[in-house]
Design a protein around this motif. Sequence first.
Motif, PDB file in Angstrom:
ATOM      1  N   ASN A 157      39.348  18.960  82.965  1.00  0.00           N
ATOM      2  CA  ASN A 157      39.042  20.322  82.554  1.00  0.00           C
ATOM      3  C   ASN A 157      39.494  20.645  81.138  1.00  0.00           C
ATOM      4  OD1 ASN A 157      37.929  22.260  84.809  1.00  0.00           O
ATOM      5  ND2 ASN A 157      39.270  20.811  85.838  1.00  0.00           N
ATOM      6  N   VAL A 161      35.684  18.657  79.565  1.00  0.00           N
ATOM      7  CA  VAL A 161      34.729  19.754  79.755  1.00  0.00           C
ATOM      8  C   VAL A 161      34.432  20.524  78.465  1.00  0.00           C
ATOM      9  CG1 VAL A 161      34.361  21.975  80.917  1.00  0.00           C
ATOM     10  CG2 VAL A 161      35.181  20.003  82.221  1.00  0.00           C
ATOM     11  N   PRO A 162      35.452  20.912  77.664  1.00  0.00           N
ATOM     12  CA  PRO A 162      35.136  21.647  76.428  1.00  0.00           C
ATOM     13  C   PRO A 162      34.245  20.869  75.474  1.00  0.00           C
ATOM     14  CG  PRO A 162      37.470  21.810  76.941  1.00  0.00           C
ATOM     15  CD  PRO A 162      36.908  20.769  77.842  1.00  0.00           C
ATOM     16  N   GLY A 165      30.748  20.588  76.786  1.00  0.00           N
ATOM     17  CA  GLY A 165      30.056  21.855  76.591  1.00  0.00           C
ATOM     18  C   GLY A 165      29.519  22.018  75.181  1.00  0.00           C
ATOM     19  N   ILE A 166      30.316  21.654  74.183  1.00  0.00           N
ATOM     20  CA  ILE A 166      29.877  21.790  72.790  1.00  0.00           C
ATOM     21  C   ILE A 166      28.765  20.793  72.482  1.00  0.00           C
ATOM     22  CG2 ILE A 166      30.593  21.608  70.388  1.00  0.00           C
ATOM     23  CD1 ILE A 166      31.615  24.086  71.941  1.00  0.00           C
ATOM     24  N   LYS A 224      31.122  30.931  78.099  1.00  0.00           N
ATOM     25  CA  LYS A 224      31.633  29.562  78.239  1.00  0.00           C
ATOM     26  C   LYS A 224      31.841  28.889  76.884  1.00  0.00           C
ATOM     27  CE  LYS A 224      30.788  25.048  80.310  1.00  0.00           C
ATOM     28  NZ  LYS A 224      31.342  24.371  79.107  1.00  0.00           N
ATOM     29  N   GLN A 225      30.884  29.045  75.984  1.00  0.00           N
ATOM     30  CA  GLN A 225      31.017  28.402  74.671  1.00  0.00           C
ATOM     31  C   GLN A 225      32.195  28.986  73.891  1.00  0.00           C
ATOM     32  OE1 GLN A 225      27.841  29.207  75.962  1.00  0.00           O
ATOM     33  NE2 GLN A 225      27.692  27.028  76.454  1.00  0.00           N
ATOM     34  N   ASP A 228      35.199  27.261  75.263  1.00  0.00           N
ATOM     35  CA  ASP A 228      35.211  25.860  74.838  1.00  0.00           C
ATOM     36  C   ASP A 228      35.718  25.729  73.401  1.00  0.00           C
ATOM     37  OD1 ASP A 228      34.272  24.972  77.259  1.00  0.00           O
ATOM     38  OD2 ASP A 228      32.176  24.855  76.637  1.00  0.00           O
TER      39      ASP A 228
END
Length: 255
Positions: A157, A161-162, A165-166, A224-225, A228
């Motif tokens: 996580n 995940v970050p 996401g990007i 979310k972004q 992130d």
Amino acid sequence: IQELVRKFENPDVVAVCGDIKVRNRKNFLTKCQALEFIFGINIARRALETFGSISVVPGALGAFRRGTLTEGGLYDKATLTEDFDTTLKVLKTGKVIQASAYATAYSEAPATIRDLYKQRVRWYRGNYQTVFKHRDAFTNPRFGTLHRLSFPFLLLNMFMVPFIGIVTLASTIIAIIEGGWLQVAYLSLIFLCLQFLVSTLAVLIDDEDKSLILYAPFFVVGYKQLIDFWMIKALIDVLIRKNLRWTSAKRATHL
């Protein structure tokens, strides 16, 4: 408090965390945080409770046996997230940590981008500091469920995940520019449906306000972004030891 204490009737339990909810649900940001707490924090905590391996007993609502805290050296000022650090020290001893869904505390969430940034940058910097401090839990099997479950979950996580996401966001923009908007729309619809279902399940399990489900799409695009980017920035700050000080959100005079 009574519900927290009730869990200690089991002599194997040395720490208990409660269910934290956002109280001031008055705008887009606070409602997103309310949903984030429900499906992103409280539900994951319940899953880890099955193995007695909850990774964070939050300062907002948590209890430890006094002897356990004393043996672990109480709170350590070496990180910005003392509650996370203390919880990992307890898990390293192989002790059991559980959660109580009936012990509830209401938190005042940041209502502006500026205040949310101040809160989260402190959280994420402290989280990375704590993970680096206890990195031996990833390689040493003697730490039991912390080694096998909690720490891998944290690393996934916090470190994967970050960035995923990007990368996904960048790939999406490139695909749209190159004319692949139909495929992007199809995949986005799938992820939106999945996020909607997960959010709905979490809200129903927590017996929460069903209108919060309407904010589920922003955990695919938008909110979310933002999270992130802040997590990645916090990681860079910790790696280069930049501005590692306590930052806090401004409190409202009344909710």
